[in-house]
Design a protein around this motif. Structure first.
Motif, mmCIF file in Angstrom:
data_model
loop_
_atom_site.group_PDB
_atom_site.id
_atom_site.type_symbol
_atom_site.label_atom_id
_atom_site.label_comp_id
_atom_site.label_asym_id
_atom_site.label_seq_id
_atom_site.Cartn_x
_atom_site.Cartn_y
_atom_site.Cartn_z
ATOM 1 N N LYS B 34 154.058 61.933 -19.846
ATOM 2 C CA LYS B 34 153.982 63.318 -20.315
ATOM 3 C C LYS B 34 152.704 63.984 -19.839
ATOM 4 N N SER B 35 151.558 63.333 -20.124
ATOM 5 C CA SER B 35 150.291 63.968 -19.830
ATOM 6 C C SER B 35 149.845 63.671 -18.414
ATOM 7 N N GLY B 36 150.396 62.618 -17.813
ATOM 8 C CA GLY B 36 150.029 62.260 -16.459
ATOM 9 C C GLY B 36 148.617 61.726 -16.360
ATOM 10 N N LEU B 37 148.051 61.208 -17.466
ATOM 11 C CA LEU B 37 146.680 60.697 -17.460
ATOM 12 C C LEU B 37 146.691 59.177 -17.511
ATOM 13 N N SER B 38 145.763 58.580 -16.750
ATOM 14 C CA SER B 38 145.643 57.118 -16.799
ATOM 15 C C SER B 38 144.726 56.757 -17.969
ATOM 16 N N PHE B 39 144.568 55.445 -18.213
ATOM 17 C CA PHE B 39 143.737 55.000 -19.327
ATOM 18 C C PHE B 39 142.295 55.487 -19.152
ATOM 19 N N GLY B 40 141.797 55.356 -17.912
ATOM 20 C CA GLY B 40 140.424 55.778 -17.626
ATOM 21 C C GLY B 40 140.233 57.263 -17.889
ATOM 22 N N GLU B 41 141.226 58.032 -17.480
ATOM 23 C CA GLU B 41 141.126 59.491 -17.683
ATOM 24 C C GLU B 41 141.159 59.835 -19.168
ATOM 25 N N HIS B 42 142.002 59.079 -19.895
ATOM 26 C CA HIS B 42 142.055 59.273 -21.348
ATOM 27 C C HIS B 42 140.689 58.994 -21.975
ATOM 28 N N LEU B 43 140.089 57.897 -21.508
ATOM 29 C CA LEU B 43 138.782 57.479 -22.044
ATOM 30 C C LEU B 43 137.762 58.581 -21.798
ATOM 31 N N LEU B 44 137.827 59.113 -20.583
ATOM 32 C CA LEU B 44 136.883 60.167 -20.200
ATOM 33 C C LEU B 44 137.094 61.409 -21.077
ATOM 34 N N ALA B 45 138.368 61.766 -21.238
ATOM 35 C CA ALA B 45 138.693 62.955 -22.029
ATOM 36 C C ALA B 45 138.226 62.788 -23.471
ATOM 37 N N HIS B 46 138.506 61.617 -24.022
ATOM 38 C CA HIS B 46 138.118 61.398 -25.417
ATOM 39 C C HIS B 46 136.596 61.378 -25.579
ATOM 40 N N SER B 47 135.912 60.781 -24.599
ATOM 41 C CA SER B 47 134.449 60.741 -24.676
ATOM 42 C C SER B 47 133.901 62.159 -24.669
ATOM 43 N N ALA B 48 134.447 62.971 -23.774
ATOM 44 C CA ALA B 48 133.972 64.360 -23.679
ATOM 45 C C ALA B 48 134.215 65.093 -24.995
ATOM 46 N N LEU B 49 135.398 64.864 -25.585
ATOM 47 C CA LEU B 49 135.723 65.544 -26.846
ATOM 48 C C LEU B 49 134.791 65.092 -27.961
ATOM 49 N N LEU B 50 134.507 63.783 -27.983
ATOM 50 C CA LEU B 50 133.606 63.262 -29.015
ATOM 51 C C LEU B 50 132.214 63.866 -28.859
ATOM 52 N N LEU B 51 131.815 63.970 -27.605
ATOM 53 C CA LEU B 51 130.489 64.528 -27.316
ATOM 54 C C LEU B 51 130.400 65.970 -27.814
ATOM 55 N N LEU B 52 131.485 66.715 -27.587
ATOM 56 C CA LEU B 52 131.510 68.113 -28.033
ATOM 57 C C LEU B 52 131.598 68.208 -29.553
ATOM 58 N N ALA B 53 132.177 67.166 -30.191
ATOM 59 C CA ALA B 53 132.333 67.209 -31.642
ATOM 60 C C ALA B 53 130.998 66.997 -32.349
ATOM 61 N N ILE B 54 130.080 66.323 -31.649
ATOM 62 C CA ILE B 54 128.803 65.992 -32.310
ATOM 63 C C ILE B 54 128.052 67.240 -32.804
ATOM 64 N N PRO B 55 127.850 68.252 -31.940
ATOM 65 C CA PRO B 55 127.129 69.441 -32.438
ATOM 66 C C PRO B 55 127.815 70.088 -33.635
ATOM 67 N N ALA B 56 129.165 69.988 -33.668
ATOM 68 C CA ALA B 56 129.889 70.605 -34.786
ATOM 69 C C ALA B 56 129.723 69.783 -36.058
ATOM 70 N N LEU B 57 129.665 68.468 -35.893
ATOM 71 C CA LEU B 57 129.622 67.605 -37.073
ATOM 72 C C LEU B 57 128.195 67.366 -37.576
ATOM 73 N N LEU B 58 127.239 67.565 -36.687
ATOM 74 C CA LEU B 58 125.855 67.243 -37.053
ATOM 75 C C LEU B 58 125.374 67.960 -38.313
ATOM 76 N N PRO B 59 125.569 69.278 -38.411
ATOM 77 C CA PRO B 59 125.106 69.965 -39.641
ATOM 78 C C PRO B 59 125.790 69.418 -40.896
ATOM 79 N N LEU B 60 127.101 69.079 -40.766
ATOM 80 C CA LEU B 60 127.825 68.538 -41.920
ATOM 81 C C LEU B 60 127.237 67.198 -42.329
ATOM 82 N N LEU B 61 126.981 66.379 -41.313
ATOM 83 C CA LEU B 61 126.415 65.056 -41.556
ATOM 84 C C LEU B 61 125.039 65.201 -42.215
#
Lengths: 375, 314
Positions: B34-61
């Protein structure tokens, strides 16, 4: 009385034409549908058949003319008071209600007694074999079952008239044939006037007591199925009803030595003696000659049951499509082509010459200008 | 067999319900297709998303962490940044009971819930009714009115704040909840727009079938269209709930009686009176957002679930 009458009905859609003008979807429709009759409105897409049906239902208002249900003019009567029930092409079942609720919705709105509602729903469910699924929701049913629920919803109303808008078009081919037969049986059993819209001429031929063929918003012909098949009123009806379509050839009426013929260039067909008097004015005039594929036979075929056959005409067989019991042949005469459906026992191979004959009793002649049938 | 295949095809909702979704094990191949992404690409995508989530979650934390610290811990780590500084040691749970008793939060909560319930009912009812008109009924200049209604979304609330205040004061509604409740019953352009788009996608035949069955326009709306619009209505309700829960400016302008304060406004009052008590302020703030997070967990399913328009073939 469950008769329906269209009296000079017009329907124009304003601002829907190419230049913003109006489009006439139904043009001067005059049609009487008798009580207990199964009437099929048939025609190609955009011919106005569905609009005509929706006008009976009250979902569209006619621009001009009168519509009568029974003896009553219903021009300004709301859909709910017209005593009709409609089966939609996509069934339009209420997805959030059970089958029982779907079927009883209209009855509840009429404040019928609960016992009476249950009786009617149970009767209809029994008739259609829906009892095991009364508590299910439409999403849990197959296409055929949903179609039956839609029918059941119409039946419980016990209306004067059933309106059906291509109710079989969403079923697969096998189920469609089966449901077609069930619908016919149901109509005979209930005896309720049914107006059935379809673009499928096979459905029209097999189901209707009468067929009304429409094109471009105009009623072309209304008659019993075989009457329409054997005596089409014009070239449109002749070409639309019957598969494969009727073959048409441009020709001229000629008279030589007391015998009248239609000369189509590559071949000439004699005119039946009984019809020669009606063609008196057409001598020397252009006409269109028509013959159905099923009325063409290989020369010398023992399947020919007709009264009079034409002289053998030599053609070339381009392609043959075996269908089992019959074969569809694509033939060429000179620069003209024609289609014939013959018994599969002929022996001519593709590319070879083949002599054919027409059943003269079943040939047709049309006026090329008005496209109306001469005979 | 025929029936099954038909059912599968027809029964396919806009988005598959959870019961129809493939299990995690068998879905990896499908997902990949469906997405046409390999495992490595998934890993990369998720890492990027997690990285972007940090600034949003930091104040809450930081908020939750501070709420569990003593004053000493809060100020001890303020000079240098380290991840360990986020972990309260020891966790001062006592901050919470103290914080809860710092102001009459029970009363504020009651007031807030009262406002939330009424504004949600008002906004959903009025917006759905107006949207029905735009989506399913033909009337002259419909598109003009719709555009006009949409364009009001572009007007910043600050522009109309003073005239609206003057109007409500003229109505003698100042100091009551009416200015906060009544506008919700007049429809909100965003919800109207959202619901109009939703209603337009419901098959017209449903209304026509109901009309032939004997239903009037209001019954069609109430018994056919509304029950089929639950996902869209839930979205509107959640937005409105969040809006009222978080509304600070409304109560600030119109409420002057402390017994009518809402949580958001009451919390702000706490800042001005107990400004230095960071731990208990953060404990209150944490408690303030907990209901919203819980609500989101319960309602997120209605966002992702498709609509059941399977009574029609298409």
């Amino acid at each position: 009385m469950g008769s329906v009458t269209f009296s000079n009905v017009f329907k124009r859609f304003e601002g829907s034409g190419r230049s913003g003008g109006s489009t006439t979807a139904v043009n001067d429709l005059c049609l009487e549908i008798n009580d207990r009759e199964f009437m099929v409105l048939v025609g190609p897409s955009g011919c106005g058949k569905t609009t005509a049906l929706r006008m009976i239902a009250g979902l569209e208002t006619q621009s001009d003319g009168d519509i009568l249900i029974g003896e009553k003019c219903v021009n300004s009567v709301s859909p709910r008071d017209r005593d009709i029930a409609m089966v939609f092409q996509n069934y339009a079942l209420y997805p959030h209600m059970s089958v029982r609720d779907n079927m009883s919705f209209a009855l509840k709105l009429r404040n019928l007694d609960k016992k009476e509602i249950d009786r009617r729903v149970d009767d209809a469910a029994e008739l259609l074999g829906l009892q095991p699924m009364l508590q299910r929701r439409p999403g849990q049913l197959s296409g055929g079952q949903r179609q039956r629920v839609a029918l059941g919803r119409a039946i419980v109303r016990e209306p004067q008239v059933f309106l059906m808008d291509e109710p079989l078009s969403n079923l697969d081919a096998c189920l469609r044939v089966q449901t077609r037969a069930e619908l016919i049986k149901l109509h005979r059993r209930l005896g309720i006037t049914t107006i059935y819209v379809t673009h499928d001429q096979v459905e029209a031929m097999t189901m209707g007591d009468r067929i009304a063929v429409m094109s471009g918003g105009v009623l072309q012909q209304c008659a019993a199925p075989m009457e329409i098949y054997n005596h089409p009123a014009n070239m449109f009806v002749a070409g639309f009803i019957g598969t494969p379509s009727m073959n048409f050839f441009k020709g001229t009426v000629k008279q030589a030595g007391g015998q009248m013929t239609v000369d189509c260039g590559s071949f000439a067909v004699p005119v039946r003696t009984s019809l020669q008097s009606t063609l008196g004015d057409w001598i020397g005039q252009p006409v269109v000659f028509g013959v159905r594929p099923s009325d063409i036979y290989p020369s010398g075929s023992n399947h020919f049951q007709g009264g009079a056959a034409s002289q053998p005409i030599t053609t070339v067989l381009d392609v043959s499509e075996p269908m089992g019991d019959i074969v569809t042949l694509y033939l060429t005469i000179g620069n003209q082509s024609m289609v014939a459906t013959v018994s599969s026992d002929h022996s001519v191979k593709d590319g070879q010459a083949m002599d054919i004959v027409f059943d003269l009793d079943k040939t047709h002649l049309f006026d090329p200008e008005t496209e109306k049938a001469i005979y | 067999m025929i029936n099954n295949s038909v059912q599968m095809e027809i029964g396919k909702p806009a988005k598959a319900p959870s019961s129809m979704r493939p299990t995690q094990k068998s879905s990896s191949a499908m997902q990949k297709r469906k997405s046409g992404l390999s495992f490595g690409e998934h890993l990369l995508a998720h890492s990027a998303l997690l990285l972007l989530a940090i600034p949003a979650l930091l104040p809450l934390l930081w908020m939750v962490s501070t709420s569990l610290k003593s004053d000493k811990q809060i100020f001890a780590t303020s000079s240098k940044f380290s991840l360990g500084a986020f972990i309260p040691h020891p966790a001062v749970w006592q901050n919470y009971p103290v914080a809860v008793h710092a102001a009459p939060f029970g009363m504020y909560l009651e007031n807030t819930i009262f406002l939330c319930v009424l504004t949600v009912i008002g906004a959903v009812l009025s917006s759905s009714l107006v949207a029905y008109g735009f989506a399913r009924i033909d009337f002259p200049f419909k598109n003009v009115f719709f555009m006009l209604m949409i364009s009001t979304m572009a007007i910043p609330p600050q522009v109309s704040m003073i005239p609206v205040f003057a109007m409500f004061r003229w109505l003698h509604w100042y100091g009551t909840y009416l200015p906060l409740i009544v506008p919700a019953f007049c429809g909100a352009p965003f919800y109207i727009f959202l619901l109009t788009q939703f209603y337009r996608n419901l098959p017209a035949e449903l209304s026509e079938a109901a009309r032939i069955d004997g239903a009037g326009e209001f019954r069609i709306f109430w018994q056919i269209i509304l029950p089929l619009s639950k996902p869209a209505l839930a979205t509107c309700a959640l937005f409105q709930f969040l809006g009222t829960w978080n509304d600070f400016v409304g109560p600030l302008i119109y409420i002057n009686d402390p017994s009518r304060y809402t949580l958001a406004y009451g919390l702000q009052q706490l800042v001005s009176t107990h400004g230095g008590e960071w731990a208990s302020l953060m404990a209150d703030t944490t408690l303030f957002i907990v209901p919203i997070i819980i609500l989101f967990f319960f309602t997120q399913k209605s966002f992702v679930s498709g609509i059941a328009t399977t009574g029609s073939k298409n």
